[in-house]
Design a protein around this motif. Structure first.
Motif, mmCIF file in Angstrom:
data_model
loop_
_atom_site.group_PDB
_atom_site.id
_atom_site.type_symbol
_atom_site.label_atom_id
_atom_site.label_comp_id
_atom_site.label_asym_id
_atom_site.label_seq_id
_atom_site.Cartn_x
_atom_site.Cartn_y
_atom_site.Cartn_z
ATOM 1 N N SER A 18 0.564 -1.788 0.150
ATOM 2 C CA SER A 18 -0.411 -0.616 -0.036
ATOM 3 C C SER A 18 0.618 1.454 0.089
ATOM 4 O O SER A 18 2.148 1.349 0.774
ATOM 5 N N THR A 19 0.816 1.966 -0.921
ATOM 6 C CA THR A 19 1.616 3.313 -1.429
ATOM 7 C C THR A 19 0.279 4.387 -1.071
ATOM 8 O O THR A 19 -1.550 4.412 -1.800
ATOM 9 N N ASN A 20 0.480 5.761 -1.559
ATOM 10 C CA ASN A 20 -0.356 7.263 -1.508
ATOM 11 C C ASN A 20 -0.818 7.415 -3.059
ATOM 12 O O ASN A 20 -1.706 8.323 -3.280
ATOM 13 N N THR A 21 -0.148 6.899 -4.355
ATOM 14 C CA THR A 21 -0.953 6.733 -5.294
ATOM 15 C C THR A 21 0.038 5.703 -6.274
ATOM 16 O O THR A 21 0.419 5.113 -5.667
ATOM 17 N N SER A 22 -0.884 4.917 -6.950
ATOM 18 C CA SER A 22 -0.714 4.545 -7.917
ATOM 19 C C SER A 22 0.634 4.358 -8.907
ATOM 20 O O SER A 22 1.296 4.236 -9.112
ATOM 21 N N TRP A 23 1.172 5.977 -9.052
ATOM 22 C CA TRP A 23 1.921 6.273 -9.789
ATOM 23 C C TRP A 23 3.040 5.728 -8.745
ATOM 24 O O TRP A 23 3.763 5.956 -9.346
ATOM 25 N N VAL A 43 0.704 -10.655 -5.092
ATOM 26 C CA VAL A 43 1.047 -9.056 -4.683
ATOM 27 C C VAL A 43 -0.586 -8.728 -5.220
ATOM 28 O O VAL A 43 -1.387 -8.319 -5.466
ATOM 29 N N VAL A 44 -1.463 -7.739 -3.372
ATOM 30 C CA VAL A 44 -1.878 -7.216 -3.822
ATOM 31 C C VAL A 44 -1.938 -5.805 -3.988
ATOM 32 O O VAL A 44 -1.494 -4.880 -2.641
ATOM 33 N N ILE A 45 -2.368 -4.022 -4.602
ATOM 34 C CA ILE A 45 -2.026 -3.348 -4.737
ATOM 35 C C ILE A 45 -2.535 -2.777 -4.077
ATOM 36 O O ILE A 45 -4.586 -2.520 -4.590
ATOM 37 N N VAL A 46 -2.419 -1.529 -2.923
ATOM 38 C CA VAL A 46 -3.848 -0.536 -2.224
ATOM 39 C C VAL A 46 -3.153 0.939 -2.085
ATOM 40 O O VAL A 46 -2.975 0.814 -1.911
ATOM 41 N N ALA A 47 -3.780 1.426 -3.405
ATOM 42 C CA ALA A 47 -4.047 2.442 -3.249
ATOM 43 C C ALA A 47 -4.859 3.598 -3.865
ATOM 44 O O ALA A 47 -5.772 3.468 -4.390
ATOM 45 N N PRO A 48 -4.777 4.260 -4.207
ATOM 46 C CA PRO A 48 -6.073 5.390 -3.896
ATOM 47 C C PRO A 48 -5.828 5.293 -6.069
ATOM 48 O O PRO A 48 -4.552 4.520 -6.456
ATOM 49 N N ARG A 49 -6.552 5.696 -6.606
ATOM 50 C CA ARG A 49 -6.447 5.341 -8.318
ATOM 51 C C ARG A 49 -6.081 7.293 -8.859
ATOM 52 O O ARG A 49 -6.419 7.851 -8.116
ATOM 53 N N SER A 54 -4.248 1.812 -14.380
ATOM 54 C CA SER A 54 -4.785 0.993 -15.083
ATOM 55 C C SER A 54 -3.373 0.126 -15.561
ATOM 56 O O SER A 54 -3.559 -0.694 -16.139
ATOM 57 N N LEU A 55 -2.059 0.750 -15.145
ATOM 58 C CA LEU A 55 -0.825 -0.235 -15.565
ATOM 59 C C LEU A 55 -0.635 -1.279 -14.687
ATOM 60 O O LEU A 55 0.431 -1.745 -14.796
ATOM 61 N N ILE A 56 -1.441 -0.896 -13.933
ATOM 62 C CA ILE A 56 -1.687 -2.086 -12.151
ATOM 63 C C ILE A 56 -1.053 -3.346 -12.990
ATOM 64 O O ILE A 56 -0.821 -4.635 -12.978
ATOM 65 N N SER A 57 -2.163 -3.383 -13.640
ATOM 66 C CA SER A 57 -3.040 -4.948 -13.932
ATOM 67 C C SER A 57 -2.081 -5.571 -14.624
ATOM 68 O O SER A 57 -1.784 -6.611 -14.005
ATOM 69 N N ALA A 58 -1.792 -4.364 -15.427
ATOM 70 C CA ALA A 58 -0.634 -4.895 -16.484
ATOM 71 C C ALA A 58 0.489 -5.706 -15.425
ATOM 72 O O ALA A 58 1.678 -6.109 -16.651
#
Length: 387
Positions: A18-23, A43-49, A54-58
Motif C-alpha cells: 500500500s502506498t499513497n498513489t498508484s503512480w 501481490v495486492v496493490i492498495v492505493a488511491p485511483r 490502469s498500468l497496475i493490472s499489466a
C-alpha cells in the motif's frame, strides 16, 4: 471500531502493498513486486485511483482502490481511512502488510495490528512535519509511535532518520533496518555514449516535486547569482506542479520565472532519462530527504551532483568526488558550487560522473533492496508455516 479478534490462519501467499498513489507503485515498486511474484506470492496493490492505476493490472497485480486524503489532517477522514484499511485487511487476511508513505504507514499499520497481520514499513522520508516542526510534528510522532509499535520491520533510507525515531521512542532499534533508497535499476539507468545535443552551454537540472522544502527557492535565487557571472548557463525544472502539499510552489511562481527567462520548466514525464542525459549536473538543494531517487538515477547515468549536506542527500554525494555538497538554505553557497562546477574542464566533470556511477553500483542497486525485503517476507512465511 472492533478490537482485535481471533482470525483464521493467514493466506501465506498473499502480500498487500500500500502506498499513497498508484503512480508511486508503477514508478518505484515494480522491481519489488516482480520479485515477490517470482517467489510465488500473490501481490495486492492498495492505493488511491489515478491516471497510473490502469498500468497496475499489466504488472500482474490485483488492485484495490482505497481513497486517501494525502495532504489533509482531518480526524474524521483519517478515522474513515483507518476503518477502510481495517475492513480490507479483515477480508484479505494477507501474510503481510507492506506500507509506503505516511498514511499507509500509520493507518494501514494500525489496522493491520488490530487484525493480527504482520507489518513491514518503509519510512522513505520524514516529510513536511519533521522539517517544519510545531504541532504537526507532535501529532505525527504520536501517530507513528502507535502505528510502528508492533511492526516486524521498519526500514529507513538513512541512519539519521532511524536514529531520530529510535531516540524519540517512536520505534525500537531492533525493529529497524536500513535500505539504500528505493534501489536503482542499473540496466535501465546507465550512462549514455552519445554526446549532448548542445555541448556549449552548461545545464543544471532540478528533478523533484516542486515544493519549497526541496530547495526550489534556493535553486532559483542561485540561478540569478550564477547568471550574473556566467550568462550562458541554463537552469531547468522537471517535476509535478499543483501537488497537494502545504509547501507546494505555485504555478504562478513558475510562470513568472519562465517569463523572466531564468529557468526552463520541462513539465512532468514518465521517463526522466532523456532529460538527465541532456543535463550536465543534477541539483537538489533539499532541506531533508530519505534517499533522493532523482540523485541516484542521475548518478547511475553518470551525471555529477550538487546537493545539500543534510540527511538523505549527503549519503549520495562524496564531496568533490562525484559532486559537491553545499549548506542547506544557503543560496550563496549553492551558487558558488554551481560556478565551481561550471568552471571545471570536461575531463574533470567526466570523472565525477564515473565516480557517481561506481558509487550507485556499489551501494544503491535495486537488487540490494529487493534482497532485504525478500529476507523479511520469507521469514514471516516460515513463521506462518509453523503455526
Amino acid at each position: 471500531m472492533p478490537g482485535r479478534e481471533p482470525m483464521m490462519p493467514a493466506a501465506r501467499s498473499k502480500i498487500i502493498v500500500s502506498t499513497n498513489t498508484s503512480w508511486n507503485v508503477v514508478n518505484f515498486r515494480k522491481g519489488l513486486i516482480e520479485a515477490l511474484q517470482s517467489h510465488g506470492y500473490d501481490v495486492v496493490i492498495v492505493a488511491p485511483r489515478d491516471e497510473y492505476t490502469s498500468l497496475i493490472s499489466a504488472m500482474g497485480c490485483r488492485y484495490v482502490e482505497l481513497e486517501m486524503d494525502n495532504s489533509g489532517m482531518s480526524p474524521l477522514r483519517d478515522m474513515a481511512l483507518l476503518w477502510r484499511f481495517w475492513r480490507l485487511l479483515r477480508h484479505e487476511r494477507p501474510l503481510a502488510f507492506v506500507g509506503f508513505t505516511i498514511k499507509p504507514n500509520v493507518f494501514g499499520s494500525i489496522a493491520a495490528n488490530l487484525n493480527g497481520v504482520p507489518v513491514i514499513n518503509n519510512i522513505s522520508g520524514l516529510g513536511t512535519a519533521f522539517v517544519r516542526g510545531g504541532l504537526l510534528l507532535r501529532i505525527a510522532k504520536a501517530l507513528y509511535r502507535v502505528a510502528l509499535a508492533r511492526s516486524k520491520m521498519v526500514f529507513f533510507q538513512n541512519d539519521d532518520d532511524r536514529t531520530l525515531f529510535v531516540i524519540g521512542n517512536l520505534v525500537r532499534k531492533e525493529q529497524t533496518g536500513l535500505l539504500p533508497g528505493s534501489g536503482i535499476d542499473l540496466v535501465r539507468f546507465t550512462p549514455s555514449s552519445e554526446a549532448r545535443t548542445n555541448p556549449g552551454a552548461i545545464v543544471f537540472l532540478l528533478v523533484a516535486r516542486l515544493l519549497w522544502d526541496k530547495g526550489v527557492g534556493e535553486f532559483i535565487e542561485a540561478a540569478r547569482l550564477v547568471r550574473q557571472k556566467m550568462p550562458g548557463v541554463r537552469f531547468q525544472l522537471l517535476g509535478f506542479l499543483d501537488v497537494e502539499n502545504r509547501t507546494a510552489v505555485s504555478r504562478q511562481h513558475v510562470e513568472q520565472w519562465v517569463g523572466e527567462g531564468l529557468i526552463e520548466y520541462l513539465g512532468t514525464t514518465d521517463d526522466v532519462r532523456p532529460f538527465l542525459r541532456a543535463a550536465d549536473c543534477v541539483v537538489l538543494p533539499s532541506y531533508r530527504e530519505g534517499t533522493p531517487r532523482s540523485l541516484l538515477e542521475a548518478a547511475a547515468m553518470g551525471k555529477p551532483l550538487i546537493t545539500t549536506d543534510v540527511p538523505g542527500c549527503r549519503e549520495v554525494v562524496d564531496h568533490a568526488i562525484n559532486g559537491f555538497l553545499c549548506k542547506a538554505r544557503d543560496t550563496d553557497d549553492l551558487a558558488s558550487k554551481m560556478i565551481e562546477f561550471a568552471m571545471m574542464d570536461d575531463a574533470s566533470r567526466g570523472r565525477m560522473g564515473v565516480e557517481g556511477r561506481n558509487k550507485v553500483e556499489r551501494q544503491f542497486s535495486e537488487t540490494i533492496v529487493i534482497a532485504k525485503y525478500m529476507q523479511q517476507i520469507e521469514k514471516l512465511d516460515g513463521l506462518a508455516a509453523k503455526e
